[in-house]
Every structure is written in structure tokens, then in C-alpha cells.
Design a protein around this motif. Structure first.
Motif, mmCIF file in Angstrom:
data_model
loop_
_atom_site.group_PDB
_atom_site.id
_atom_site.type_symbol
_atom_site.label_atom_id
_atom_site.label_comp_id
_atom_site.label_asym_id
_atom_site.label_seq_id
_atom_site.Cartn_x
_atom_site.Cartn_y
_atom_site.Cartn_z
ATOM 1 N N GLU A 110 12.034 -8.890 3.337
ATOM 2 C CA GLU A 110 10.594 -9.180 3.356
ATOM 3 C C GLU A 110 9.789 -8.004 3.906
ATOM 4 O O GLU A 110 8.642 -7.795 3.513
ATOM 5 C CB GLU A 110 10.329 -10.450 4.162
ATOM 6 C CG GLU A 110 10.863 -11.691 3.465
ATOM 7 C CD GLU A 110 10.389 -12.974 4.140
ATOM 8 O OE1 GLU A 110 9.357 -12.948 4.828
ATOM 9 O OE2 GLU A 110 11.065 -14.006 3.961
ATOM 10 N N ILE A 111 10.366 -7.243 4.806
ATOM 11 C CA ILE A 111 9.692 -6.039 5.306
ATOM 12 C C ILE A 111 9.443 -5.073 4.154
ATOM 13 O O ILE A 111 8.345 -4.524 4.003
ATOM 14 C CB ILE A 111 10.532 -5.355 6.415
ATOM 15 C CG1 ILE A 111 10.488 -6.192 7.696
ATOM 16 C CG2 ILE A 111 10.021 -3.930 6.688
ATOM 17 C CD1 ILE A 111 11.440 -5.706 8.782
ATOM 18 N N GLN A 112 10.450 -4.880 3.327
ATOM 19 C CA GLN A 112 10.290 -3.976 2.178
ATOM 20 C C GLN A 112 9.265 -4.530 1.181
ATOM 21 O O GLN A 112 8.483 -3.773 0.596
ATOM 22 C CB GLN A 112 11.638 -3.761 1.475
ATOM 23 C CG GLN A 112 12.685 -3.073 2.338
ATOM 24 C CD GLN A 112 12.198 -1.762 2.951
ATOM 25 O OE1 GLN A 112 11.607 -0.925 2.257
ATOM 26 N NE2 GLN A 112 12.439 -1.573 4.237
ATOM 27 N N GLN A 113 9.254 -5.848 1.029
ATOM 28 C CA GLN A 113 8.253 -6.470 0.149
ATOM 29 C C GLN A 113 6.842 -6.249 0.700
ATOM 30 O O GLN A 113 5.904 -6.003 -0.065
ATOM 31 C CB GLN A 113 8.546 -7.960 0.003
ATOM 32 C CG GLN A 113 9.783 -8.259 -0.836
ATOM 33 C CD GLN A 113 10.150 -9.742 -0.828
ATOM 34 O OE1 GLN A 113 9.651 -10.531 -0.014
ATOM 35 N NE2 GLN A 113 11.037 -10.135 -1.729
ATOM 36 N N ASP A 114 6.710 -6.321 2.026
ATOM 37 C CA ASP A 114 5.400 -6.086 2.633
ATOM 38 C C ASP A 114 4.969 -4.636 2.475
ATOM 39 O O ASP A 114 3.783 -4.350 2.255
ATOM 40 C CB ASP A 114 5.424 -6.479 4.116
ATOM 41 C CG ASP A 114 5.273 -7.979 4.321
ATOM 42 O OD1 ASP A 114 5.026 -8.694 3.325
ATOM 43 O OD2 ASP A 114 5.399 -8.445 5.474
ATOM 44 N N ILE A 115 5.906 -3.711 2.586
ATOM 45 C CA ILE A 115 5.564 -2.305 2.380
ATOM 46 C C ILE A 115 5.059 -2.097 0.958
ATOM 47 O O ILE A 115 4.053 -1.415 0.732
ATOM 48 C CB ILE A 115 6.778 -1.394 2.682
ATOM 49 C CG1 ILE A 115 7.038 -1.369 4.194
ATOM 50 C CG2 ILE A 115 6.538 0.033 2.156
ATOM 51 C CD1 ILE A 115 8.261 -0.586 4.606
#
Length: 235
Positions: A110-115
Motif C-alpha cells: 500500500e505504501i507503493q500504491q500511495d507513492i
């Protein structure tokens, strides 16, 4: 009420920085604190974030005291600060700055999705993802600072002078983004010298003079107050 500050007193040595300050923000609001340089606006935010220790007073988030908690724990509670002057990590890449904003999280996917999400919202970040943040312009760094704060998925964002040092066209863009962030459900607590811009987007506002709240009204009312217009709006 998502954030409540009650009867806050703060000193730097013998110098009184905040004088019995009480402010609050309801969920979904944009609340502004306006005042001249040295009025105590940054001190107020630093005290909320646990970076300064008040002499007395109460600070509550969602009904629970956060007074005495570490800055790290306050971020975990759901409060994020976009500091004055952006304070991006100049020697780190844009990507690493965004990752730093997510330091309290461990949901890597999800961190990568937020980026990816914030690179779409702020296209310049996507273009500069692997470049050092220090090479960016002031406006670009402000976009990065906003995105970095959003990476912690805050319930409320504290913004310290987001228009400082920026060209008028960039200030307009930054404030449009601030309004978008609020529409998505994040409460905004904003301190600004740029009173006209802050009052134009906020629901309510406080005026801070020499560490003391001297007025609290709906922003529209303050915009039409002759004394406020003369003192802060230059008209």
C-alpha cells in the motif's frame, strides 16, 4: 472535535511565547491561524507536535490527551506536520523522501500504491522520483512536503506557512491542493502570514498577536472586518 488546544502557556526561558492559547478544529474543517512573523504560530504547531514542552495547558486529539507524547507517537495517532520552509531531505531522492513520510507504516504494498497515487496528483514528483530533492524549486519542494506528510495517512495536517517564498501562481496551486486534501477527508490546521489566502480557503480563523489569540471568527467575517483588513490584508 478532532483537535483541541486549551489554555496553552509556553515559554522560551523567560520569554513568553504563547499566552493562554485555546484553539480547536472539527473534523473536515480548514482552520487558519493568522498572524505576523514572530506571533507564535510555529511555536503553537511545534507544541502540538510534541517538539516543544508547554508550561501548562491541554492538547487533545479525538478526545484523548497527547500532551507529553513523543512526536513519533503523535504522528502514529494521525497528525502530520508540513514544516515551515518545507524541510525536505535535500540529499535524498524524491522517492526516499516519500518513503520517509511512511516510516510509521509497514504495509509495503500500500505504501507503493500511495507513492504512485501522489506521483499522479503531483506529476513533478513522478518526473523527479529518482532525483535529489535539493535540486527542486521551492514550489516543487512544497509539493513534495505535502505528499510526504500525506504518506503517513494523517487524520489532520498541520501546515506551517505553505505559501512562504513561493510565486503567486505556485501559491494558488498549493492552495488548490490543500482544498482537495480537505475534500478527501483530511482536516487542515493552517498557520499563515498570507492572511488573505488563508482566510479565503478556511472555514474559521484565529488571529494570533504576540502569542495571544485576539480574535476568533468565521473566516468570511474576518475577511470583511475593517480592522483585520487594515492590519493583515493591506486594504
Amino acid at each position: 472535535m478532532i483537535l483541541s488546544v486549551e489554555n496553552l502557556w509556553m515559554y522560551y526561558g523567560q520569554v513568553q511565547a504563547l499566552h493562554d492559547v485555546s484553539v480547536y478544529a472539527d473534523e473536515g474543517e480548514i482552520v487558519a491561524v493568522i498572524g505576523l512573523n514572530g506571533a507564535g504560530k510555529t511555536t503553537l504547531l511545534k507544541t502540538i507536535m510534541g517538539q516543544e514542552k508547554p508550561a501548562s495547558g491541554k492538547i487533545s486529539f479525538k478526545g484523548t490527551s497527547i500532551l507529553g507524547k513523543s512526536t513519533n507517537d503523535i504522528v502514529k495517532e494521525g497528525i502530520a506536520l508540513v514544516p515551515e520552509g518545507r524541510q525536505v531531505f535535500a540529499t535524498l531522492s524524491v522517492y526516499d523522501n516519500l518513503m520517509a513520510g511512511a516510516y510509521i507504516r509497514n504495509d509495503n504494498k500500500e505504501i507503493q500504491q500511495d507513492i504512485e497515487k501522489y506521483c499522479k496528483r503531483f506529476p513533478i514528483l513522478g518526473e523527479r522520483l529518482n532525483q535529489r530533492a535539493g535540486y527542486m524549486s521551492g514550489g516543487e519542494q512544497q509539493m513534495l512536503a505535502l505528499a510526504r506528510a500525506l504518506m503517513s495517512r494523517p487524520k489532520i495536517m498541520l501546515l506551517d506557512e505553505p505559501s512562504l517564498g513561493l510565486a503567486p501562481v505556485i501559491i494558488k496551486e498549493v492552495y488548490e491542493i490543500i482544498e482537495e486534501i480537505r475534500k478527501e477527508g483530511t482536516t487542515i490546521f493552517l498557520v499563515e502570514q498570507n492572511a488573505k489566502r488563508a482566510l479565503s480557503v478556511s472555514d474559521r480563523a484565529y488571529i494570533l498577536v504576540n502569542g495571544e489569540i485576539t480574535m476568533s471568527e468565521k473566516s468570511e467575517t474576518l475577511l470583511n472586518n475593517d480592522a483585520v483588513r487594515r492590519a493583515y490584508l493591506g486594504v
